[in-house]
Design a protein around this motif. Structure first.
Motif, mmCIF file in Angstrom:
data_model
loop_
_atom_site.group_PDB
_atom_site.id
_atom_site.type_symbol
_atom_site.label_atom_id
_atom_site.label_comp_id
_atom_site.label_asym_id
_atom_site.label_seq_id
_atom_site.Cartn_x
_atom_site.Cartn_y
_atom_site.Cartn_z
ATOM 1 N N ASP A 77 41.016 33.157 26.718
ATOM 2 C CA ASP A 77 41.069 34.583 26.369
ATOM 3 C C ASP A 77 42.273 34.897 25.487
ATOM 4 O O ASP A 77 42.476 34.222 24.493
ATOM 5 C CB ASP A 77 41.034 35.441 27.643
ATOM 6 N N GLU B 150 40.080 37.456 36.801
ATOM 7 C CA GLU B 150 41.273 37.923 36.109
ATOM 8 C C GLU B 150 42.421 37.547 37.034
ATOM 9 O O GLU B 150 42.435 37.965 38.207
ATOM 10 C CB GLU B 150 41.216 39.430 35.901
ATOM 11 N N THR C 127 47.021 42.907 27.353
ATOM 12 C CA THR C 127 46.862 42.202 28.633
ATOM 13 C C THR C 127 48.183 42.014 29.391
ATOM 14 O O THR C 127 48.185 41.416 30.470
ATOM 15 C CB THR C 127 46.217 40.812 28.420
ATOM 16 N N LYS D 166 47.783 39.696 32.702
ATOM 17 C CA LYS D 166 46.489 39.208 33.193
ATOM 18 C C LYS D 166 46.094 37.983 32.373
ATOM 19 O O LYS D 166 46.181 38.004 31.143
ATOM 20 C CB LYS D 166 45.458 40.319 32.998
#
Ligand code: 5GP
Length: 235
Positions: free
Chosen positions: A192, A90, A198, A177
């Protein structure tokens, strides 16, 4: 395009094979989690909102020359992506102190940082995603020094693009992230999702949270604020 075998079910998404090699089908789920899964709830509408927000953001990033695994949105809660091998990191970038940074270092939330800083976390649920440094990343064989340099350069370029994108719609990008994957030829691509799950997004005028901190901190309902983020991205 046909949805085929379920390949993976995560906390927020299901991933299916398709009848086209190298193309995967993603379904965004209505599950909200925090504290590494210890807090869990079904939130009606969340999957559709995050799918649409991520789709709009990946489209806008592509228009700014930043490519990702995103191919196209299929429906309210589904999208097609390129198959990549995920890098188990991450990558967090912080423009303004908040969250775990503020807690760990005793720096008040909302304090602007002298320059955007990047942190790596090892994506491993069993270990609670520990923060690691560049040398850990190398020793764990997650990425080479050249790849670490590339991940950081990409993250800074994405930050610049996202800060501008959100500024235009009255939102301060506090931190976020990212996750990256590798294509068959070893190219690193953004993967992602990028959504209020996020990112920390604060309203530029009121500093109100327009992100998952509402859920993490039991401050209120995320659905109306995610709808507001989508409305502004589409305006
Ligand atoms: P913090 O380390 O302060 O908790 O998080 C920093 C930023 O990264 C926040 O924008 C947060 O949303 C994002 N982030 C960090 N870890 C995760 C994670 O495991 N899941 C999600 N959805 N976001 C994360």
């Amino acid at each position: 395009m046909e949805k085929q075998t379920l390949l993976y079910e995560g906390k927020a998404k299901k991933l299916y094979q398709t009848d086209e090699a190298g193309v995967l089908w993603v379904e965004y789920l209505n599950q909200a989690t925090a504290l590494n899964g210890a807090k869990k709830d079904t939130v009606a509408g969340k999957g559709a909102l995050n799918n649409q927000i991520t789709s709009r953001i990946f489209e806008k990033l592509a228009a700014k020359g930043i490519n990702s695994h995103f191919i196209q949105q299929l429906s309210e809660s589904e999208q097609l992506i390129k198959e990549v091998t995920m890098i188990p990191l991450e990558v967090v970038l912080r423009n303004i102190a908040a969250g775990s940074f503020s807690k760990r270092l005793g720096i008040a939330e909302g304090t602007p940082l002298t320059f955007p800083i990047i942190e790596f976390y090892f994506k491993e649920d069993a270990l609670d995603d520990p923060m690691i440094n560049d040398e850990h990343v190398q020793v764990l064989n997650i990425a080479s020094p050249a790849e670490i340099t590339e991940l950081k350069a990409m993250t800074r370029a994405i930050n610049q693009a996202l800060v501008e994108m959100f500024q235009e719609i009255g939102i301060r990008l506090v931190d976020f992230k990212l996750e990256f994957g590798k294509t068959a030829d070893g190219t690193i691509v953004l993967a992602d999702e990028i959504s209020p799950d996020t990112c920390r997004l604060w309203d530029a005028k009121t500093n109100d949270h327009l992100d998952k901190d509402l859920y993490r901190r039991d401050l209120g309902d995320i659905v109306p604020v995610y709808q507001e983020v989508l409305r502004r991205l589409e305006a």
